[in-house]
Design a protein around this motif. Structure first.
Motif, PDB file in Angstrom:
ATOM      1  N   ALA A 126     -55.966-111.139  71.800  1.00  0.00           N
ATOM      2  CA  ALA A 126     -54.967-110.165  71.376  1.00  0.00           C
ATOM      3  C   ALA A 126     -55.611-109.144  70.449  1.00  0.00           C
ATOM      4  O   ALA A 126     -56.666-109.399  69.856  1.00  0.00           O
ATOM      5  N   VAL A 127     -54.966-108.002  70.326  1.00  0.00           N
ATOM      6  CA  VAL A 127     -55.389-106.979  69.389  1.00  0.00           C
ATOM      7  C   VAL A 127     -54.151-106.368  68.762  1.00  0.00           C
ATOM      8  O   VAL A 127     -53.148-106.123  69.434  1.00  0.00           O
ATOM      9  N   ILE A 128     -54.202-106.173  67.428  1.00  0.00           N
ATOM     10  CA  ILE A 128     -53.097-105.572  66.681  1.00  0.00           C
ATOM     11  C   ILE A 128     -53.618-104.301  66.026  1.00  0.00           C
ATOM     12  O   ILE A 128     -54.600-104.334  65.280  1.00  0.00           O
ATOM     13  N   LEU A 129     -52.963-103.176  66.281  1.00  0.00           N
ATOM     14  CA  LEU A 129     -53.316-101.914  65.647  1.00  0.00           C
ATOM     15  C   LEU A 129     -52.252-101.598  64.605  1.00  0.00           C
ATOM     16  O   LEU A 129     -51.063-101.511  64.931  1.00  0.00           O
ATOM     17  N   MET A 130     -52.681-101.417  63.347  1.00  0.00           N
ATOM     18  CA  MET A 130     -51.747-101.239  62.244  1.00  0.00           C
ATOM     19  C   MET A 130     -51.820 -99.833  61.674  1.00  0.00           C
ATOM     20  O   MET A 130     -52.893 -99.246  61.549  1.00  0.00           O
ATOM     21  N   GLY A 131     -50.657 -99.300  61.283  1.00  0.00           N
ATOM     22  CA  GLY A 131     -50.596 -98.000  60.634  1.00  0.00           C
ATOM     23  C   GLY A 131     -50.525 -96.850  61.609  1.00  0.00           C
ATOM     24  O   GLY A 131     -50.681 -97.011  62.814  1.00  0.00           O
ATOM     25  N   GLY A 132     -50.264 -95.659  61.066  1.00  0.00           N
ATOM     26  CA  GLY A 132     -50.121 -94.473  61.895  1.00  0.00           C
ATOM     27  C   GLY A 132     -51.392 -94.123  62.635  1.00  0.00           C
ATOM     28  O   GLY A 132     -52.488 -94.556  62.272  1.00  0.00           O
ATOM     29  N   SER A 133     -51.250 -93.326  63.676  1.00  0.00           N
ATOM     30  CA  SER A 133     -52.401 -92.950  64.493  1.00  0.00           C
ATOM     31  C   SER A 133     -52.756 -91.483  64.279  1.00  0.00           C
ATOM     32  O   SER A 133     -51.965 -90.695  63.751  1.00  0.00           O
ATOM     33  N   LEU A 134     -53.963 -91.136  64.704  1.00  0.00           N
ATOM     34  CA  LEU A 134     -54.428 -89.758  64.653  1.00  0.00           C
ATOM     35  C   LEU A 134     -53.714 -88.946  65.732  1.00  0.00           C
ATOM     36  O   LEU A 134     -53.631 -89.369  66.881  1.00  0.00           O
ATOM     37  N   GLU A 135     -53.204 -87.774  65.364  1.00  0.00           N
ATOM     38  CA  GLU A 135     -52.495 -86.939  66.331  1.00  0.00           C
ATOM     39  C   GLU A 135     -53.473 -85.990  67.020  1.00  0.00           C
ATOM     40  O   GLU A 135     -53.427 -84.775  66.826  1.00  0.00           O
ATOM     41  N   ASP A 136     -54.324 -86.581  67.837  1.00  0.00           N
ATOM     42  CA  ASP A 136     -55.287 -85.816  68.619  1.00  0.00           C
ATOM     43  C   ASP A 136     -55.096 -86.218  70.079  1.00  0.00           C
ATOM     44  O   ASP A 136     -55.306 -87.383  70.428  1.00  0.00           O
ATOM     45  N   PRO A 137     -54.686 -85.302  70.944  1.00  0.00           N
ATOM     46  CA  PRO A 137     -54.367 -85.657  72.332  1.00  0.00           C
ATOM     47  C   PRO A 137     -55.494 -86.389  73.048  1.00  0.00           C
ATOM     48  O   PRO A 137     -55.248 -87.353  73.786  1.00  0.00           O
ATOM     49  N   GLU A 138     -56.717 -85.956  72.842  1.00  0.00           N
ATOM     50  CA  GLU A 138     -57.848 -86.586  73.521  1.00  0.00           C
ATOM     51  C   GLU A 138     -58.032 -88.026  73.057  1.00  0.00           C
ATOM     52  O   GLU A 138     -58.229 -88.932  73.867  1.00  0.00           O
ATOM     53  N   HIS A 139     -57.937 -88.232  71.746  1.00  0.00           N
ATOM     54  CA  HIS A 139     -58.093 -89.596  71.220  1.00  0.00           C
ATOM     55  C   HIS A 139     -56.936 -90.484  71.652  1.00  0.00           C
ATOM     56  O   HIS A 139     -57.136 -91.641  72.024  1.00  0.00           O
ATOM     57  N   LEU A 140     -55.712 -89.944  71.609  1.00  0.00           N
ATOM     58  CA  LEU A 140     -54.549 -90.730  72.013  1.00  0.00           C
ATOM     59  C   LEU A 140     -54.656 -91.153  73.473  1.00  0.00           C
ATOM     60  O   LEU A 140     -54.336 -92.290  73.831  1.00  0.00           O
ATOM     61  N   ALA A 141     -55.123 -90.245  74.331  1.00  0.00           N
ATOM     62  CA  ALA A 141     -55.271 -90.575  75.748  1.00  0.00           C
ATOM     63  C   ALA A 141     -56.337 -91.636  75.953  1.00  0.00           C
ATOM     64  O   ALA A 141     -56.165 -92.579  76.748  1.00  0.00           O
ATOM     65  N   ALA A 142     -57.452 -91.503  75.237  1.00  0.00           N
ATOM     66  CA  ALA A 142     -58.535 -92.484  75.360  1.00  0.00           C
ATOM     67  C   ALA A 142     -58.080 -93.855  74.871  1.00  0.00           C
ATOM     68  O   ALA A 142     -58.398 -94.882  75.484  1.00  0.00           O
ATOM     69  N   THR A 143     -57.349 -93.879  73.767  1.00  0.00           N
ATOM     70  CA  THR A 143     -56.864 -95.144  73.217  1.00  0.00           C
ATOM     71  C   THR A 143     -55.855 -95.800  74.153  1.00  0.00           C
ATOM     72  O   THR A 143     -55.907 -97.009  74.401  1.00  0.00           O
ATOM     73  N   ALA A 144     -54.913 -94.999  74.679  1.00  0.00           N
ATOM     74  CA  ALA A 144     -53.909 -95.543  75.601  1.00  0.00           C
ATOM     75  C   ALA A 144     -54.572 -96.130  76.832  1.00  0.00           C
ATOM     76  O   ALA A 144     -54.182 -97.205  77.317  1.00  0.00           O
TER      77      ALA A 144
END
Length: 348
Positions: A126-144
């Protein structure tokens, strides 16, 4: 399509044996060759199979907990609670326990993706990501995309205090209602009679910052008031201390300051006292999160309470599969306004 060791070898222009040597670290390989192989592994998102290579799903005893800053009580409280919950399932040797590893990203999007890749290669349970995320479309897409691949391989994915983005799949999200909390905090100050309110915001590129600031602005707009001066900075005491000089230079008649969180509020309070201003006599101050020290601050901080410990426990249980995920995958967790001595009516 599953990426194979042969695919990596072709991309790196080496033999499969060389790729194996680099990944296993059991044979000397030239630095330039090693770098080429590791770049190919990253580009192809190749997952190295361990001793249990015949298993298709994640079977590791490892659980990764990603935080921006473990020294920040906001993250420390949630990570500690999650780790305790992760350890509830077993006792003693071979008792079903998981190894919770806290990964400190320092707020770096590159480190976040690196840690996710390392956990993916280890077939984390499992993996838990805590706290707000960076609002960068490229990073959000890569993370998703990364989280979707991990979920498909059997890794449970949990977001705690972090809103999902389009493309996030097969995950559970516990999302703090920062926008509503920010609105209630400013409504409280408006109800006391404040009309000149400054705001010390967090980093401009973070979801938590945007949502809390949006709530503040909504309350001002509803009251028909213009927005006061806003200063962005880090989520630390130094940022709050530094922001006061700019806020007062832009609006000397401020009667209240809203801080991004309680730690920032402490810096605001210190800077106001250094200028001979009393709290709340001259300037009211409000924080956010209701961290443990907020009640012991002098004066005690008005803030928004977030159930950090309880949310961390739930995140840990979701990661272990001992608690059912929200029916829609996402649950919004409200904050509660806590009024203390740091806010009062402005002087007439």
């Amino acid at each position: 399509m599953t990426v194979t060791l042969a695919d990596v070898a072709a991309r790196a222009r080496v033999s499969p044996a060389t790729v194996s040597r680099v990944l296993n670290g059991n044979y000397p390989v030239a630095a330039s060759t090693r770098e080429r192989v590791l770049r190919a592994v990253e580009e192809l998102d190749y997952v190295l199979n361990g001793p249990a290579s015949s298993l298709a799903a994640a079977t590791s005893d490892l659980v990764g907990v990603l935080v921006n800053d473990i020294a920040d009580p906001f993250f420390g409280i949630m990570a500690s609670a999650a780790q305790s919950a992760i350890g509830e399932g077993g006792s003693g040797r071979a008792g079903g326990e998981k190894l919770a590893v806290v990964c400190n990203t320092g707020g770096s999007p590159e480190r976040e993706l690196t840690y996710l890749t390392l956990l993916q290669r280890q077939r984390a349970a499992a993996v838990i990501l805590m706290g707000g995320s960076l609002e960068d479309p490229e990073h959000l897409a890569a993370t998703a995309a990364k989280l979707a691949r991990m979920a498909e391989a059997g890794t449970r994915v949990v977001l705690c205090g972090r809103p999902p983005v389009p493309g996030d799949a097969h995950l559970a999200a516990l999302v703090f209602d920062n926008r509503a909390g920010g609105r209630r905090l400013t409504e409280h100050l408006l109800g006391l009679g404040h009309t000149r309110i400054g705001y010390v915001a967090g980093p401009a590129d973070r979801t938590t910052t945007r949502h809390r600031l949006e709530g503040h602005r909504e309350a001002l707009a509803a009251a028909g008031l213009p927005e006061g001066p806003t200063v962005h900075g880090s989520y630390d005491r130094a940022a709050g201390h530094a922001a006061v000089a700019e806020l007062l230079a832009r609006e000397p008649e401020l009667t209240a300051i809203v801080a991004a969180n309680d730690t920032v509020a402490l810096g605001v309070c210190a800077a106001l006292r250094e200028r001979g201003l009393s709290i709340p006599g001259d300037v009211s101050v409000a924080g956010f999160d209701d961290l443990p020290f907020s009640v012991d601050a002098v004066p005690a901080l008005t803030t928004v309470h977030l159930p950090l410990h309880g949310s961390g426990v739930r995140a840990g249980r979701l990661a272990m599969g001992t608690e059912d995920a929200p029916p829609t995958g996402t649950e919004t967790i409200p904050g509660a306004l806590v009024v203390r001595d740091s806010t009062g009516a402005p002087r007439a």
